[in-house]
Write a protein that holds these residues in place. Structure first.
Motif, short mmCIF file in Angstrom:
data_model
loop_
_atom_site.label_atom_id
_atom_site.label_comp_id
_atom_site.label_asym_id
_atom_site.label_seq_id
_atom_site.Cartn_x
_atom_site.Cartn_y
_atom_site.Cartn_z
N ALA A 192 133.56 5.30 72.83
CA ALA A 192 133.58 6.18 73.25
C ALA A 192 133.81 7.62 72.46
O ALA A 192 134.55 7.23 70.77
CB ALA A 192 133.75 6.81 74.07
N ILE A 193 132.91 8.52 72.24
CA ILE A 193 133.75 9.80 71.95
C ILE A 193 134.66 10.82 72.97
O ILE A 193 134.30 10.87 74.14
CB ILE A 193 132.54 10.68 71.55
N VAL A 194 135.79 11.18 72.44
CA VAL A 194 136.57 11.61 73.54
C VAL A 194 137.54 12.31 72.57
O VAL A 194 137.93 12.26 71.33
CB VAL A 194 138.04 10.36 73.97
N PRO A 195 136.38 13.81 72.82
CA PRO A 195 137.64 15.30 72.53
C PRO A 195 139.53 15.45 72.30
O PRO A 195 139.65 14.42 73.97
CB PRO A 195 136.91 16.38 73.95
N THR A 196 139.34 15.41 71.81
CA THR A 196 141.57 15.83 71.95
C THR A 196 141.75 16.80 72.64
O THR A 196 140.48 17.76 73.53
CB THR A 196 141.83 16.30 70.39
N ASP A 197 143.06 16.68 73.22
CA ASP A 197 143.60 17.77 73.86
C ASP A 197 143.32 18.97 73.54
O ASP A 197 143.29 20.08 73.89
CB ASP A 197 144.99 17.65 75.01
N THR A 198 143.97 19.13 71.84
CA THR A 198 143.53 20.03 71.44
C THR A 198 142.66 20.69 70.93
O THR A 198 141.98 22.18 71.05
CB THR A 198 144.63 19.99 70.14
N CYS A 199 141.32 20.04 70.99
CA CYS A 199 140.26 20.69 70.87
C CYS A 199 139.76 21.53 72.19
O CYS A 199 139.46 22.51 72.03
CB CYS A 199 138.94 19.43 70.49
N LEU A 200 139.91 20.57 72.71
CA LEU A 200 139.68 21.37 74.59
C LEU A 200 139.89 22.62 75.00
O LEU A 200 139.59 23.02 74.71
CB LEU A 200 139.82 20.60 75.63
N GLU A 201 141.41 22.82 73.78
CA GLU A 201 142.20 23.92 74.82
C GLU A 201 141.82 24.63 73.90
O GLU A 201 141.13 26.08 74.02
CB GLU A 201 143.35 23.68 74.59
N ALA A 202 140.94 24.96 72.45
CA ALA A 202 140.86 25.34 71.71
C ALA A 202 139.01 26.68 71.65
O ALA A 202 139.54 27.62 71.91
CB ALA A 202 140.75 25.07 70.10
N THR A 203 138.56 25.33 71.98
CA THR A 203 137.15 25.46 72.64
C THR A 203 137.50 26.57 73.75
O THR A 203 136.15 27.33 73.89
CB THR A 203 136.28 24.22 73.29
N CYS A 204 137.92 26.43 74.71
CA CYS A 204 137.98 26.67 76.34
C CYS A 204 138.66 27.92 75.83
O CYS A 204 138.39 29.68 76.34
CB CYS A 204 138.78 26.41 76.90
N THR A 205 139.59 28.30 74.70
CA THR A 205 140.20 29.78 74.29
C THR A 205 139.09 30.86 73.73
O THR A 205 139.15 31.73 74.48
CB THR A 205 141.53 29.53 73.38
N THR A 206 138.58 29.79 72.94
CA THR A 206 137.13 30.75 72.21
C THR A 206 136.15 31.29 73.08
O THR A 206 135.44 32.14 73.29
CB THR A 206 136.07 29.43 70.83
N LEU A 207 135.70 30.49 74.26
CA LEU A 207 135.22 30.64 75.22
C LEU A 207 135.75 31.78 76.30
O LEU A 207 134.75 32.89 76.68
CB LEU A 207 134.40 29.16 75.81
N PHE A 208 136.37 31.27 76.49
CA PHE A 208 136.93 32.77 77.58
C PHE A 208 137.29 34.00 76.97
O PHE A 208 136.58 35.14 76.90
CB PHE A 208 137.95 32.47 78.33
N GLY B 293 147.24 31.04 87.86
CA GLY B 293 147.32 30.36 86.23
C GLY B 293 146.17 31.10 85.25
O GLY B 293 144.64 31.90 85.92
N HIS B 294 146.69 30.63 84.41
CA HIS B 294 145.24 31.48 83.35
C HIS B 294 144.37 30.88 83.28
O HIS B 294 144.38 29.96 83.33
CB HIS B 294 146.49 31.31 81.53
N PRO B 295 143.48 31.42 83.23
CA PRO B 295 141.81 30.89 82.93
C PRO B 295 141.20 29.79 81.90
O PRO B 295 140.82 29.00 82.15
CB PRO B 295 141.04 32.23 83.06
N VAL B 296 142.66 30.57 80.92
CA VAL B 296 141.92 29.11 80.01
C VAL B 296 142.24 27.58 80.58
O VAL B 296 142.57 26.47 79.95
CB VAL B 296 142.98 29.43 78.66
#
Length: 410
Positions: free
Chosen positions: A165-181, A203-206
């Motif tokens: 499986a391909i699994v994004p890291t927690d840091t990847c999820l946070e960084a990506t969501c931050t950029t999108l927000f 809570g913070h949207p990100v």
């Protein structure tokens, strides 16, 4: 060269909190720019020890849950830890999207939606911000059929794994969501003060976006693992419940949806959502239908108020299975007034005055309800109440709302 591997591995292990083991003799220790990390519950291909550790911690939690429900430790898998800095496993995003759909079908999870993924963020009606497709696709986890050769994974690693499986890291999820927000906030002109006030309420949207994305990753990870282990339906249901995965009785339930679909459902929910203003606890979204309802529990709201039709009983089950409160509020007039505002206030108090998501077939009617709540319960004057209605996109109904407020005040 083989003698140097244990020394190299011990140095890499010092970068993370996981107790990595030296890879068994004869296994390849690299693939593309990734290095191999061997943990108790999985082999992880990652750019560095920190990325590998983040993914292994997620897998360890899943292994504990599956082990508790099945009575034995599950056979480990092979995971690709996708970091924000990594290119997509298939460089072209369109080809990668096709691979994701093919993998899902190959794992017997049913074909994912044939609709193309959206690579724009809608900030207001009629306005959107284009985003890099590769950025969005860094949020997606995916199971990979072991006989699929798209990525040319080392056969020796696949042979020793129960699944891949391909699994994004927690840091990847946070960084990506931050950029999108940040992109959406900049386009809509949202100030840092507004974001801070919103964070105090719900809570913070990100953080919320990252939580949503993480739950979608968990869903894919568990479903891929459970499929590889061939557990019976009752045990699989027990695992899903223990892991608090989103499930519904709908045939397109989130528990069996692909990570791509579930992520898309959540994204669509947030695109259409009007967020609180001025310290209000109320989020407002057009009432989702069918499988999209699986996204409704994904938020920090403590309760869901449903203004939809009484005959639709799927949303109550979805919300209840997610462990959140569900409350119907039936509005029989075009423009709600004092009575409906007081009903909403009673629901809000009952559930601890936390954040509330309102699902409405007629969002303008719900906006009028929130204006009435501000006026009759919150002590706002007419001008302030109409500003609330305007914030929730009820501009065309302002005259009717003002007339209702004046009528019910007497």
């Amino acid at each position: 060269m083989q003698r140097a591997v244990p020394l190299l591995y011990s140095l890499l292990a010092g970068c993370s909190s996981v107790a990595w083991s030296p890879p068994p003799a004869g296994l390849p220790t690299q693939w593309r720019h990734y290095q191999l990390f061997v943990g108790e519950h999985a082999m992880v291909l990652a750019r560095d020890g920190d990325a590998a550790a983040e993914v292994h911690e997620r897998v360890a939690a899943a292994a504990a849950t599956i082990g508790d429900c099945t009575g034995k430790a599950p056979a480990g898998g092979l995971l690709i830890a996708l970091s924000a800095e990594d290119p997509l496993p298939v460089a072209d995003h369109a080809a990668y999207g096709e691979a994701l759909r093919r993998w899902q079908a190959g794992l017997g999870q049913g074909p994912s939606s044939s609709q193309p993924m959206s690579f724009s963020l809608r900030t207001k009606p009629g306005k959107s911000v284009d985003v890099d497709p590769a950025l969005v696709m860094h949020l997606i986890a995916a199971g990979i059929p072991k006989d699929d050769r798209t990525l040319d994974l080392p056969a020796e690693l696949l042979e020793r794994s129960s699944f891949a499986a391909i699994v994004p890291t927690d840091t990847c999820l946070e960084a990506t969501c931050t950029t999108l927000f940040d992109a959406a906030a900049e386009a809509e002109g949202v100030s840092s003060l507004t974001i801070t006030l919103l964070s105090l309420v719900a809570g913070h949207p990100v953080t919320m976006m990252t939580t949503h994305a993480g739950k979608a990753v968990d869903t894919v990870l568990y479903e891929t693992w459970l499929s590889a282990l061939r557990v019976d339906a009752a045990t699989a249901a027990m695992v899903r419940a223990r892991a608090e995965l989103p499930t519904t009785s709908n045939q397109h339930a989130a528990a069996t949806a692909s990570g791509e679909d579930l992520t898309r459902y959540v994204q669509e929910l947030w695109k259409d959502m009007r967020q609180p203003t001025g310290g209000s606890p109320f989020f407002l979204v057009p009432r989702p239908r069918g499988p999209e309802q699986a996204a409704v529990p994904y938020g920090q709201w403590v309760a869901v108020v449903d203004l939809g039709p009484a005959f639709d009983d799927s949303l109550p089950r979805i919300v209840a299975e997610a462990g959140k409160a569900y409350a119907p509020l039936r509005i029989t007039t075009a423009i709600p007034g004092r009575a409906e505002a007081e009903q909403l206030a009673a629901i809000h108090r009952k559930h601890g005055d936390g954040a509330v998501l309102i699902c409405a077939d007629l969002p303008e009617q719900a906006a009028a309800l929130l204006a009435a709540h501000a006026f009759f319960v919150g002590g706002a004057d007419t001008k302030q109440a109409l500003a609330v209605a305007r914030h929730y996109d009820a501009d065309a109904e302002l005259a009717l709302i003002e007339r209702t407020l004046a009528s019910d005040r007497n």
